[in-house]
Design an enzyme around this catalytic site. Structure first.
Site, PDB file in Angstrom:
ATOM      1  N   CYS A 176       0.736  -1.139  -0.145  1.00 31.08           N
ATOM      2  CA  CYS A 176       0.016  -0.010  -0.021  1.00 31.08           C
ATOM      3  C   CYS A 176       1.046   1.247  -0.006  1.00 31.08           C
ATOM      4  CB  CYS A 176      -0.909   0.035   1.329  1.00 31.08           C
ATOM      5  SG  CYS A 176      -1.962  -1.262   1.293  1.00 31.08           S
TER       6      CYS A 176
ATOM      7  N   HIS B 178      -2.158   8.168   6.066  1.00 31.16           N
ATOM      8  CA  HIS B 178      -2.741   6.742   5.462  1.00 31.16           C
ATOM      9  C   HIS B 178      -4.127   6.288   5.871  1.00 31.16           C
ATOM     10  CE1 HIS B 178      -1.727   3.200   3.240  1.00 31.16           C
ATOM     11  NE2 HIS B 178      -1.805   2.395   4.426  1.00 31.16           N
TER      12      HIS B 178
ATOM     13  N   GLU C  16      -0.051   5.187  13.322  1.00 31.77           N
ATOM     14  CA  GLU C  16       0.176   6.090  12.625  1.00 31.77           C
ATOM     15  C   GLU C  16      -0.050   7.517  13.337  1.00 31.77           C
ATOM     16  OE1 GLU C  16      -0.822   8.079   8.134  1.00 31.77           O
ATOM     17  OE2 GLU C  16      -2.254   6.496   9.235  1.00 31.77           O
TER      18      GLU C  16
ATOM     19  N   LYS D 288      -9.625   8.323   2.866  1.00 41.66           N
ATOM     20  CA  LYS D 288     -10.086   6.821   2.720  1.00 41.66           C
ATOM     21  C   LYS D 288     -11.840   6.761   3.143  1.00 41.66           C
ATOM     22  CE  LYS D 288      -5.800   4.501   2.323  1.00 41.66           C
ATOM     23  NZ  LYS D 288      -4.837   5.520   2.445  1.00 41.66           N
TER      24      LYS D 288
ATOM     25  N   HIS E 149      -9.771   2.305   0.331  1.00 44.17           N
ATOM     26  CA  HIS E 149      -8.188   1.950   0.375  1.00 44.17           C
ATOM     27  C   HIS E 149      -7.845   1.469  -1.109  1.00 44.17           C
ATOM     28  CE1 HIS E 149      -4.226   1.470   1.140  1.00 44.17           C
ATOM     29  NE2 HIS E 149      -4.361   0.720   2.093  1.00 44.17           N
TER      30      HIS E 149
ATOM     31  N   PHE F 244       2.083  -3.460   4.044  1.00 46.84           N
ATOM     32  CA  PHE F 244       2.395  -4.729   4.435  1.00 46.84           C
ATOM     33  C   PHE F 244       3.914  -5.229   4.031  1.00 46.84           C
ATOM     34  CE2 PHE F 244      -2.207  -6.853   4.454  1.00 46.84           C
ATOM     35  CZ  PHE F 244      -2.500  -6.144   5.403  1.00 46.84           C
TER      36      PHE F 244
END
Length: 417
Positions: free
Chosen positions: A168, A308, A319, A340, A345, A404
């Site tokens: 991502c 994010h 975050e 988002k 996402h 990830f």
């Protein structure tokens, strides 16, 4: 090293909330959610049944049906966003029709997953009809680097040509590495961004098995709720976001309109876990500090952060911790939002789409909201611009993405002057 300045001269977007930058930005500012029940396949047996599907995408605006048939949907999105970005930059689709030297143009338009739909379809053909019926286009449609390859062929861009895969964080890193290609004088222009089309049964089943996605199937518009205490997972989305990055003097010589300047980029690894961010957000904090160091700016210079903000329990908490660790007291003063809630996402496309959001925020003086924020989370206590857009002066904006595998990326954009 930084004597060569890098500017943005074009942007292109394909998204679940619109297939132009204007539609995309209008949806973000007004909190018009693009998430709904999956229509590409019957999701009844899946734990999650909602997604952000691109709507009303007419590929024939960009290529012939025959050409489109040989491209996975993620690559179609990438090429469409690229053509729109080139048009905004005042450039032809093929550089042979201009004074631009194709040898000095790079392409880094990447995907976190690649041609998952093609892989899934061809695997079924293999099982049902045997190896002799597999398409000869399987591999060149499936591989993640093929968007960059096809864009290079389309445009005549013969400079550095890469396809990065950092989950991502892919779109963010692609733009950041494109920035460095220009700073290093390996290119005068780079087409950079991310594209993804993961809304297929196999991709859905995989993320459902991880229990990573929201299960608010009866309320798709409120399923993605970044930083809210009741968030229960992300909502998968698709699309593409592409920027035309250009060396400043090169852009000036051809009379291009300059949308923003790229002034900093940071990339780090957590070395911690395959899916969870590092506790306390140390990896992302280091990426933010790295970007600020390259930008030669103090933390206090940041006016806006596009977070994010995936709407998962771990990401949003860690975050928030990363922003606090990197910015100190300024973390409580900077405007932050996760778009988002509106778009879902986009995985490998997220960094491209959200970089466009940062550029539009700078140009319009508007912070897009974090929608679906109902219940405050004491662990996510920063100014996330809840539910309603805010007008304010924005000179410097930062986009941050995590992926990830422990990948962290931070990009800093500045109002051009």
């Amino acid at each position: 090293m930084k004597s060569r300045r890098v500017v943005v001269t074009g942007t292109g977007v394909i998204s679940c909330v619109g297939n132009s930058v204007e539609e995309f930005w209008d949806a973000l500012v007004n909190g018009r959610c693009g998430l709904d029940r999956v229509t590409r396949f019957d999701p009844a047996e899946y734990r999650t049944q909602v997604a952000g599907e691109v709507k009303n995408f007419d590929v024939t605006k960009y290529m012939s049906p025959k050409e489109a048939k040989r491209l996975d949907l993620f690559c179609q999105y990438a090429m469409a966003a690229t053509m729109d970005a080139l048009a905004e930059a005042g450039l032809p689709v093929n550089f042979a029709d201009s004074k631009v030297d194709g040898d000095r143009v790079g392409v880094i338009v990447s995907s976190g997953i690649g041609g998952l739909a093609t892989l899934s379809e061809q695997h079924q053909i293999l099982l049902n009809r045997g190896p002799g019926k597999i398409s000869p286009f399987l591999i060149p449609m499936m591989i993640s680097d093929i968007a960059s390859g096809n864009i290079s062929i389309l445009t005549g861009a013969r400079g550095p040509n890469l396809g990065l895969v950092t989950a991502c964080a892919t779109g963010c890193h692609s733009i950041g590495e494109g920035y460095w290609q220009i700073v290093r004088d390996d290119a005068d222009m780079v087409i950079a961004g991310g594209a993804e089309s993961p809304v297929v049964p196999l991709g859905f089943a995989g993320f459902c098995a991880m229990k990573a996605m929201s299960q608010r199937n009866d309320d798709p518009k409120h399923a993605s709720r970044p930083f809210d205490a009741d968030r229960d997972g992300f909502v998968m989305s698709e699309g593409a976001g592409v920027l035309i990055l250009e060396e400043l003097e090169h852009a000036k010589r051809r009379g291009a309109e300059i949308l923003a300047e790229v002034i900093g980029y940071g990339a780090t690894g957590d070395a911690y876990h395959i899916t969870s961010p590092e506790p306390e957000g140390n990896g992302m904090a280091r990426a933010i500090r790295m970007a600020l160091r390259h930008a030669e700016l103090p933390a206090e210079a940041l006016d806006y952060i596009n977070a994010h903000g995936t709407s998962t329990q771990l990401n949003d908490k860690f975050e928030t911790m990363a922003i606090k660790q990197a910015l100190g007291d300024h973390a409580y003063k900077v405007a932050i939002s996760s778009t988002k809630g509106t778009t879902g996402h986009g995985l490998g496309a997220a960094g491209g789409l959200e970089s466009v959001a940062c550029i539009k925020a700078i140009r319009t003086g508007v912070v897009p909201p974090t929608i679906n924020y109902v219940t405050p989370d004491p662990l996510c206590d920063l100014d996330i611009t809840p539910n309603t857009a805010r007008e304010q002066k924005i000179e410097v904006a930062m986009n941050i993405n995590l992926g990830f595998g422990g990948h962290n990326g931070a990009l800093i954009f500045k109002k051009f002057e």
